[in-house]
Design a protein around this motif. Structure first.
Motif, mmCIF file in Angstrom:
data_model
loop_
_atom_site.group_PDB
_atom_site.id
_atom_site.type_symbol
_atom_site.label_atom_id
_atom_site.label_comp_id
_atom_site.label_asym_id
_atom_site.label_seq_id
_atom_site.Cartn_x
_atom_site.Cartn_y
_atom_site.Cartn_z
ATOM 1 N N HIS A 129 3.803 -0.525 -47.857
ATOM 2 C CA HIS A 129 3.908 -1.988 -47.812
ATOM 3 C C HIS A 129 2.791 -2.544 -48.683
ATOM 4 O O HIS A 129 1.616 -2.199 -48.490
ATOM 5 C CB HIS A 129 3.750 -2.511 -46.387
ATOM 6 C CG HIS A 129 4.915 -2.265 -45.491
ATOM 7 N ND1 HIS A 129 5.251 -3.124 -44.467
ATOM 8 C CD2 HIS A 129 5.838 -1.263 -45.454
ATOM 9 C CE1 HIS A 129 6.318 -2.660 -43.829
ATOM 10 N NE2 HIS A 129 6.682 -1.522 -44.411
ATOM 11 N N TRP A 130 3.148 -3.385 -49.642
ATOM 12 C CA TRP A 130 2.170 -4.001 -50.530
ATOM 13 C C TRP A 130 2.135 -5.512 -50.267
ATOM 14 O O TRP A 130 3.185 -6.162 -50.221
ATOM 15 C CB TRP A 130 2.541 -3.758 -51.990
ATOM 16 C CG TRP A 130 2.222 -2.389 -52.507
ATOM 17 C CD1 TRP A 130 1.138 -2.030 -53.256
ATOM 18 C CD2 TRP A 130 2.993 -1.176 -52.355
ATOM 19 N NE1 TRP A 130 1.182 -0.692 -53.570
ATOM 20 C CE2 TRP A 130 2.309 -0.133 -53.044
ATOM 21 C CE3 TRP A 130 4.197 -0.863 -51.716
ATOM 22 C CZ2 TRP A 130 2.780 1.168 -53.095
ATOM 23 C CZ3 TRP A 130 4.670 0.436 -51.759
ATOM 24 C CH2 TRP A 130 3.971 1.443 -52.439
ATOM 25 N N ILE A 131 0.931 -6.063 -50.097
ATOM 26 C CA ILE A 131 0.790 -7.489 -49.802
ATOM 27 C C ILE A 131 -0.198 -8.140 -50.767
ATOM 28 O O ILE A 131 -1.195 -7.534 -51.170
ATOM 29 C CB ILE A 131 0.319 -7.719 -48.346
ATOM 30 C CG1 ILE A 131 0.386 -9.202 -47.977
ATOM 31 C CG2 ILE A 131 -1.083 -7.157 -48.120
ATOM 32 C CD1 ILE A 131 0.149 -9.472 -46.492
ATOM 33 N N ARG B 47 -1.943 -2.063 -41.841
ATOM 34 C CA ARG B 47 -2.817 -1.337 -42.760
ATOM 35 C C ARG B 47 -2.933 -2.066 -44.094
ATOM 36 O O ARG B 47 -4.016 -2.080 -44.708
ATOM 37 C CB ARG B 47 -2.297 0.082 -42.984
ATOM 38 C CG ARG B 47 -2.629 1.060 -41.875
ATOM 39 C CD ARG B 47 -2.049 2.439 -42.134
ATOM 40 N NE ARG B 47 -2.519 3.427 -41.171
ATOM 41 C CZ ARG B 47 -2.085 4.687 -41.118
ATOM 42 N NH1 ARG B 47 -1.172 5.114 -41.979
ATOM 43 N NH2 ARG B 47 -2.569 5.522 -40.213
ATOM 44 N N SER B 48 -1.844 -2.675 -44.559
ATOM 45 C CA SER B 48 -1.896 -3.390 -45.839
ATOM 46 C C SER B 48 -2.829 -4.593 -45.749
ATOM 47 O O SER B 48 -3.593 -4.878 -46.676
ATOM 48 C CB SER B 48 -0.493 -3.822 -46.278
ATOM 49 O OG SER B 48 0.013 -4.877 -45.481
ATOM 50 N N GLY C 80 -3.578 -5.798 -50.813
ATOM 51 C CA GLY C 80 -3.783 -4.511 -50.175
ATOM 52 C C GLY C 80 -2.493 -3.721 -50.101
ATOM 53 O O GLY C 80 -1.395 -4.238 -50.332
ATOM 54 N N VAL C 81 -2.643 -2.450 -49.769
ATOM 55 C CA VAL C 81 -1.492 -1.578 -49.606
ATOM 56 C C VAL C 81 -1.658 -0.808 -48.303
ATOM 57 O O VAL C 81 -2.745 -0.319 -47.988
ATOM 58 C CB VAL C 81 -1.322 -0.610 -50.799
ATOM 59 C CG1 VAL C 81 -2.572 0.215 -51.038
ATOM 60 C CG2 VAL C 81 -0.127 0.320 -50.577
ATOM 61 N N GLY C 82 -0.597 -0.733 -47.541
ATOM 62 C CA GLY C 82 -0.576 0.069 -46.331
ATOM 63 C C GLY C 82 0.451 1.165 -46.499
ATOM 64 O O GLY C 82 1.640 0.884 -46.665
ATOM 65 N N TYR D 120 5.115 -9.932 -50.887
ATOM 66 C CA TYR D 120 5.188 -8.776 -49.995
ATOM 67 C C TYR D 120 6.344 -7.900 -50.443
ATOM 68 O O TYR D 120 7.439 -8.398 -50.718
ATOM 69 C CB TYR D 120 5.428 -9.236 -48.549
ATOM 70 C CG TYR D 120 5.008 -8.217 -47.510
ATOM 71 C CD1 TYR D 120 3.750 -8.282 -46.918
ATOM 72 C CD2 TYR D 120 5.861 -7.191 -47.114
ATOM 73 C CE1 TYR D 120 3.350 -7.364 -45.954
ATOM 74 C CE2 TYR D 120 5.472 -6.264 -46.155
ATOM 75 C CZ TYR D 120 4.219 -6.356 -45.571
ATOM 76 O OH TYR D 120 3.819 -5.447 -44.630
ATOM 77 N N GLN D 121 6.083 -6.601 -50.553
ATOM 78 C CA GLN D 121 7.130 -5.671 -50.965
ATOM 79 C C GLN D 121 7.058 -4.399 -50.128
ATOM 80 O O GLN D 121 5.974 -3.866 -49.869
ATOM 81 C CB GLN D 121 6.999 -5.309 -52.444
ATOM 82 C CG GLN D 121 7.308 -6.457 -53.393
ATOM 83 C CD GLN D 121 8.788 -6.800 -53.436
ATOM 84 O OE1 GLN D 121 9.635 -5.946 -53.647
ATOM 85 N NE2 GLN D 121 9.099 -8.077 -53.221
ATOM 86 N N LEU D 122 8.223 -3.929 -49.704
ATOM 87 C CA LEU D 122 8.345 -2.662 -49.000
ATOM 88 C C LEU D 122 9.033 -1.662 -49.916
ATOM 89 O O LEU D 122 10.060 -1.975 -50.518
ATOM 90 C CB LEU D 122 9.201 -2.794 -47.739
ATOM 91 C CG LEU D 122 8.767 -3.694 -46.587
ATOM 92 C CD1 LEU D 122 9.059 -5.157 -46.872
ATOM 93 C CD2 LEU D 122 9.529 -3.277 -45.317
ATOM 94 N N VAL D 123 8.472 -0.478 -50.033
ATOM 95 C CA VAL D 123 9.167 0.638 -50.683
ATOM 96 C C VAL D 123 9.242 1.728 -49.627
ATOM 97 O O VAL D 123 8.235 2.349 -49.288
ATOM 98 C CB VAL D 123 8.439 1.136 -51.940
ATOM 99 C CG1 VAL D 123 9.250 2.245 -52.609
ATOM 100 C CG2 VAL D 123 8.207 -0.012 -52.920
ATOM 101 N N VAL D 124 10.425 1.944 -49.114
ATOM 102 C CA VAL D 124 10.568 2.784 -47.929
ATOM 103 C C VAL D 124 11.231 4.112 -48.285
ATOM 104 O O VAL D 124 11.731 4.289 -49.401
ATOM 105 C CB VAL D 124 11.368 2.031 -46.841
ATOM 106 C CG1 VAL D 124 10.727 0.686 -46.546
ATOM 107 C CG2 VAL D 124 12.808 1.843 -47.267
ATOM 108 N N PRO D 125 11.228 5.073 -47.361
ATOM 109 C CA PRO D 125 11.745 6.410 -47.692
ATOM 110 C C PRO D 125 13.151 6.424 -48.280
ATOM 111 O O PRO D 125 13.393 7.109 -49.283
ATOM 112 C CB PRO D 125 11.701 7.134 -46.338
ATOM 113 C CG PRO D 125 10.587 6.473 -45.605
ATOM 114 C CD PRO D 125 10.633 5.034 -46.006
#
Length: 577
Positions: free
Chosen positions: A489-491, A74-75, A476-478, A501-506
């Motif tokens: 997820h930001w790319i 999606r990102s 983009g951001v997914g 690329y960065q993940l911010v998860v629960p």
């Protein structure tokens, strides 16, 4: 005088989590959440083809693998500007629904139920009375006295042998265990049944994604070609099998999981006032029925609730500085802007060459950095994410389906809406939304079949598949709703390659250390005020932490008891921080 309790590791979770609390006069007065594990996936994907990144980052988790792949594609789709066909959207929703059905049920029985269920006490149960109880709450066929007597015999053999196997090291006999023997026996019997059932529902991922764990995804759609006549494609037989698996999963949830949840919760209503926390809840929203770019069509609405005020819901914007991450209390190199600065994920860094003091073995030094988890904030405020947040946002948004099932569940338990803001509410919310998702997944399945019947077999949009068609620089951001909560997820893409690329998860939201203002995360804040009957057996801590279903891991650093570095093990099939 306060006493420090260290729970390390917190078991029955994915990854390694350390909880330290101070207890005074039988209640927790302070709490700290720490992950001694470090994540490096964000650095691994730099310089790679964005279309391949999903295959790497879904290894962030060995349980909810499919949701990281979805966030990743999606990102990229957001960055290059491509919309997926309706069939691909439905397949993605079905796979996500199957994930929820599996993940939530497994969490209830195998990761969380034993915080409430006394396995050893089950050997005192009367199988006939257990059968009568089971039949009074459900018409599930496995409910005869003989069936429960056989389960009781199995448990008795375990107990008498002194080797409890999978049930070893529990808090059996703890004063906070309140269930009658018959309810304990019922729950243990269904624990064992759930072990058998859970391996069936994941076949949905294998049919659509080729394998499980880590099924295949595709930027622009899905890689499963529809051909109702060919044995090599997504044919009528396989589609029918998916439908059967979803129906069986729905039946197990409605006739086993939910009745058990309500039966157990009815004995623990006092936990409707424990584990409240700061009262800020966030949901990104998910399960689109009219395209990912139309949040109004999401089955799970998006929004933010502050201070438990359900009369006001704030919108979520993933592109501006509403969302940012601090690293002031994390074992990473600090940002160049200063110790108390934060960055939006598009500008984020994950520098693991930290050269400060090693993570302590015996007790955290909370006056300085104390976790490998970063500290995300929404407009500077800590957020709780997860099933409870999703239901509260949907409830506050006046979503009819969500309101009806939440009100019915509260009425059945005879508790007020305020009871949702708690450990019990968090656990109940997970079950309630599993019912919702099971129903919605059948809707997605019916829509997919209807599209195919009407002649629409499109499963992928390859109009912008080649990098030559992309802008030289794009981002983009997914975002998704993972079973454990809001996932992003930001790319950033440059010259056809992944620049950042960065993940911010629960669990980053829920388990993060304090920010520069001293604001606690969800784990920490929900523990404050929790009663602890026996500091040597801190079951109450485990109950509240498990209500979030923690998921924490990636590359593991090993130390001896004096903090000396021994070795580093890279692990690409662990879980999210």
């Amino acid at each position: 005088m306060s006493k420090r309790i260290v729970v390390d590791p917190v078991t029955r979770i994915e990854g390694h989590l350390r909880i330290e609390v101070s207890v005074k006069d039988g209640k927790i007065t302070d709490a700290y959440s720490s992950s001694p594990m470090v994540r490096g996936l964000e650095n691994i994907v730099r310089g790679r083809d964005p279309r391949d990144v999903w295959a790497f980052v879904q290894r962030a988790c060995g349980v909810c693998t499919t949701i990281h792949a979805l966030a990743s594609v999606r990102s990229v789709e957001d960055a290059i500007g491509v919309a997926v066909p309706p069939n691909a959207e439905m397949v993605r929703n079905i796979m996500q629904g199957a994930l929820y059905m599996h993940d939530h049920t497994v969490h209830f029985y195998h990761l969380h139920a034993l915080d409430w269920v006394d396995v050893v006490n089950a050997i005192k149960a009367d199988p006939k009375a257990t059968s009568e109880l089971a039949q009074s709450i459900s018409d599930w066929p496995k409910s005869s006295p003989g069936y429960f007597n056989d389960v009781k015999k199995k448990i008795t053999r375990f107990v008498e042998s002194g080797q409890l196997g999978i049930f070893a090291n529990g808090y059996w006999g703890h004063p906070q265990m309140k269930l009658p023997p018959e309810v304990n026996l019922l729950a243990v019997a269904h624990y064992l049944e759930a072990l058998e059932w859970q391996k069936e529902i994941v076949k949905v991922h294998t049919i659509f994604g080729g394998k499980n764990p880590h099924p295949n995804y595709l930027v622009g759609g899905m890689a499963c070609a529809i051909n109702t006549e060919s044995p090599g494609g997504l044919n009528a037989e396989r589609l029918a099998y998916v439908g059967r698996l979803l129906e069986e999963g729905k039946e197990f949830i409605e006739k086993v999981y939910i009745p058990d949840l309500m039966a157990i919760a009815s004995f623990y209503k006092d936990w409707g006032a424990i584990g409240k926390g700061f009262g800020n809840y966030m949901a990104y929203g998910d399960l689109p029925v009219n395209g990912y770019n139309d949040p109004t069509s999401f089955k799970f609405p998006q929004g933010v609730i502050l201070d438990r005020d359900l009369s006001k819901v704030y919108d979520v914007n993933h592109r501006n500085d509403d969302i940012s991450e601090f690293v002031n209390n994390s074992w990473y190199d600090q940002y160049a802007e200063g110790k108390d600065s934060s960055r939006h994920p598009w500008e984020g860094e994950t520098k693991i060459n930290y050269t400060g003091p090693e993570p302590p073995y015996e007790e955290l030094d909370v006056s300085t950095r104390y976790s490998f988890i970063k500290t995300p904030r929404w407009r500077g405020k800590p957020m709780e994410v997860g099933p409870l947040s999703r239901l509260l946002v949907g409830y506050a948004r006046d979503n009819k389906e969500i309101k009806e099932i939440v009100d019915a569940s509260l009425k059945q338990l005879d508790v007020p809406v305020d009871a949702l803001f708690s450990t019990l509410g968090r656990t109940a919310a997970r079950g309630i939304e599993t019912q919702l998702v099971a129903n919605w997944t059948m809707e997605f399945y019916d829509t997919l079949l209807r599209n195919i019947k009407n002649g629409d077999t499109r499963m992928a949009n390859t109009d912008k598949w080649e990098p030559e068609s992309w802008d030289a620089e794009c981002k983009g951001v997914g975002f998704c709703e993972a079973p454990r909560g809001a996932l992003g997820h930001w790319i950033k893409i440059k010259d056809g390659k992944t620049e950042n690329y960065q993940l911010v998860v629960p669990s980053t939201w829920n388990a993060s250390p304090r920010d520069p203002k001293g604001q606690m995360s969800a784990y920490e804040s929900t523990l404050i005020g929790t009663p602890v009957a026996d500091p040597e057996l801190p079951l109450e801590i485990i109950r509240t932490i498990h209500s979030f279903d923690p998921c924490i891991a990636c590359a593991v650093h090993l130390y001896d008891e004096h903090g000396k570095h021994l070795s580093r093990v890279s692990n690409l099939s662990s879980c999210d921080i």
